[in-house]
Design an enzyme around this catalytic site. Structure first.
Site, mmCIF file in Angstrom:
data_model
loop_
_atom_site.group_PDB
_atom_site.id
_atom_site.type_symbol
_atom_site.label_atom_id
_atom_site.label_comp_id
_atom_site.label_asym_id
_atom_site.label_seq_id
_atom_site.Cartn_x
_atom_site.Cartn_y
_atom_site.Cartn_z
ATOM 1 N N LYS A 14 -1.242 -9.377 2.690
ATOM 2 C CA LYS A 14 -0.702 -9.014 3.937
ATOM 3 C C LYS A 14 -1.348 -7.940 4.615
ATOM 4 O O LYS A 14 -2.262 -7.243 4.167
ATOM 5 C CB LYS A 14 0.876 -8.380 3.492
ATOM 6 C CG LYS A 14 1.470 -7.881 4.844
ATOM 7 C CD LYS A 14 2.860 -7.504 4.480
ATOM 8 C CE LYS A 14 3.110 -6.152 3.807
ATOM 9 N NZ LYS A 14 2.575 -4.958 4.589
ATOM 10 N N ASP A 57 -1.039 -6.057 -0.335
ATOM 11 C CA ASP A 57 -1.491 -5.342 1.114
ATOM 12 C C ASP A 57 -3.028 -5.108 1.153
ATOM 13 O O ASP A 57 -3.729 -4.692 -0.045
ATOM 14 C CB ASP A 57 -0.857 -4.088 1.140
ATOM 15 C CG ASP A 57 0.529 -4.061 2.121
ATOM 16 O OD1 ASP A 57 0.546 -4.860 2.899
ATOM 17 O OD2 ASP A 57 1.255 -3.170 1.819
ATOM 18 N N ASP A 65 0.840 -1.250 -0.247
ATOM 19 C CA ASP A 65 0.153 0.007 -0.029
ATOM 20 C C ASP A 65 0.706 1.225 0.050
ATOM 21 O O ASP A 65 0.273 2.439 -0.130
ATOM 22 C CB ASP A 65 -0.890 0.097 1.135
ATOM 23 C CG ASP A 65 -0.387 -0.137 2.446
ATOM 24 O OD1 ASP A 65 1.011 -0.199 2.666
ATOM 25 O OD2 ASP A 65 -1.118 -0.091 3.555
ATOM 26 N N SER A 66 2.242 1.029 0.051
ATOM 27 C CA SER A 66 3.176 2.311 -0.127
ATOM 28 C C SER A 66 2.848 2.645 -1.536
ATOM 29 O O SER A 66 3.500 3.743 -2.013
ATOM 30 C CB SER A 66 4.622 1.646 -0.006
ATOM 31 O OG SER A 66 4.843 0.512 -1.032
ATOM 32 N N GLU A 88 -1.622 -5.634 8.473
ATOM 33 C CA GLU A 88 -0.777 -4.928 9.737
ATOM 34 C C GLU A 88 -1.620 -5.191 10.897
ATOM 35 O O GLU A 88 -2.851 -5.096 11.108
ATOM 36 C CB GLU A 88 -0.800 -3.346 9.608
ATOM 37 C CG GLU A 88 0.097 -3.056 8.255
ATOM 38 C CD GLU A 88 0.328 -1.566 7.997
ATOM 39 O OE1 GLU A 88 -0.142 -0.667 9.010
ATOM 40 O OE2 GLU A 88 0.645 -1.160 7.284
ATOM 41 N N GLU A 102 8.948 -4.153 10.759
ATOM 42 C CA GLU A 102 9.296 -2.947 10.049
ATOM 43 C C GLU A 102 9.990 -2.159 11.185
ATOM 44 O O GLU A 102 9.102 -1.920 12.546
ATOM 45 C CB GLU A 102 8.222 -2.100 9.405
ATOM 46 C CG GLU A 102 8.557 -1.023 8.756
ATOM 47 C CD GLU A 102 7.733 -0.326 7.696
ATOM 48 O OE1 GLU A 102 6.579 -1.001 7.400
ATOM 49 O OE2 GLU A 102 7.801 0.829 7.449
HETATM 50 O O1 KIV Z 1 3.537 -1.127 1.779
HETATM 51 C C1 KIV Z 1 4.826 -1.411 1.698
HETATM 52 O O2 KIV Z 1 5.728 -1.134 0.938
HETATM 53 C C2 KIV Z 1 5.170 -2.359 2.780
HETATM 54 C C3 KIV Z 1 6.580 -2.420 3.017
HETATM 55 C C4 KIV Z 1 7.381 -1.395 3.589
HETATM 56 C C5 KIV Z 1 6.953 -3.758 3.897
HETATM 57 O O3 KIV Z 1 4.459 -2.692 3.525
#
Ligand code: KIV
Length: 271
Positions: free
Chosen positions: A120, A90, A51-52, A122, A189
């Site tokens: 994934k 994510d 989600d980055s 959090e 992280e």
């Molecule tokens: O969204 C992302 O890029 C991440 C990484 C920093 C692990 O969750």
């Protein structure tokens, strides 16, 4: 299972075997077809549709605004490019917290509409029910503890997490819970290297670190950061392998000069 670079398709079982055999796992983010093709061909084991993308691709300040539809769009593009890597996506903010039914629906949409291999999310104990429900549908789940960017407004800063004993203890408990629930791996992280080492030693599932030291079972970075496409983000843990911002800018400037001077296109570059 013996693991080596010739492995045809990376699965969650391959990652587990890598941990057991002490073979480090490589993971990078990917949000689009062209980059995913390069990273897959380079032999990166896991491509994370993070989600980055909210920051890197869309220019938002945080990861919160990106939607499930947008994540599915990015994930589908990545899946179309990949032959070998495991594609993990994510679950975006708001798509899994609080209501395990919503979490399951979100995970199913990602799997069905993008063709990705895992999701994934959090958090630890707070999202236990969501993880249980997603796993019960047969969708592999990767956890993410330590600095969890979707909670930035709760924590207030992006500084190193779990430096205090109580937070470190909670992180260890959450990691053990995620393993018991059936997560196939966990991203840690920005936490002290010693704590990541302890978690990696205690747990049998793979631990992938970002800013968590060298003892983790694998490493992940945001591709645009390690390639130097992003410029202003300079955390201590980031190793830049290229300075593409400047390289691309110079190429664009050269192109502009060539067009303006009528040097481009030349006779060989036309029909
Ligand atoms: O969204 C992302 O890029 C991440 C990484 C920093 C692990 O969750």
């Amino acid at each position: 299972m013996s693991v080596n670079k010739d492995i045809k398709r990376v699965t969650t079982h391959v990652l587990q075997a890598m941990k057991e055999q002490g073979v480090k796992i490589t993971m990078l983010t990917a949000y689009d077809y062209s980059m995913a093709r390069i990273l897959d061909e380079a032999g990166i084991d896991v491509l994370l549709v993070g989600d980055s993308a909210s920051n890197v691709m869309a220019g938002h300040e945080t990861t919160l605004p990106i939607t499930l539809d947008q994540m599915i769009y990015h994930a589908s593009s990545v899946v179309r490019a990949v032959k070998r890597s495991l594609v993990v996506v994510d679950l975006p903010f708001g798509s899994y917290q609080g209501n395990s039914r919503t979490a399951l629906d979100s995970a199913i949409r990602i799997m069905k509409e993008s063709g990705a291999h895992a999701v994934k999310l959090e958090g630890g104990q707070e999202v236990e029910e969501s993880i249980r429900r997603i796993l019960s549908a047969g969708v592999p789940v990767m956890g993410h503890l330590g600095l969890t960017p979707q909670s930035i407004y709760k924590f207030g800063t992006y500084t190193v997490r779990a430096k205090e004993e109580a937070e470190a203890q909670k992180l260890m408990e959450d990691a053990q819970l995620l393993q018991e629930l059936g997560c196939f791996a966990i991203v840690l992280e920005k936490i002290p290297a010693k704590l990541a080492q302890e978690v990696a030693k205690k747990l049998y599932i793979p631990i992938i670190g970002i800013g968590a030291g060298g003892a983790a079972d694998g490493q992940v970075l945001v591709t645009h950061d390690m390639l130097g496409i992003t410029k202003d983000f300079q955390p201590r843990f980031l190793r830049r392998y290229l300075s593409l911002f400047d390289t691309i800018k110079e190429a664009a400037e050269q192109y502009a000069r060539d067009v303006r001077s009528s040097d481009f296109p030349n006779e060989k570059e036309q029909y």
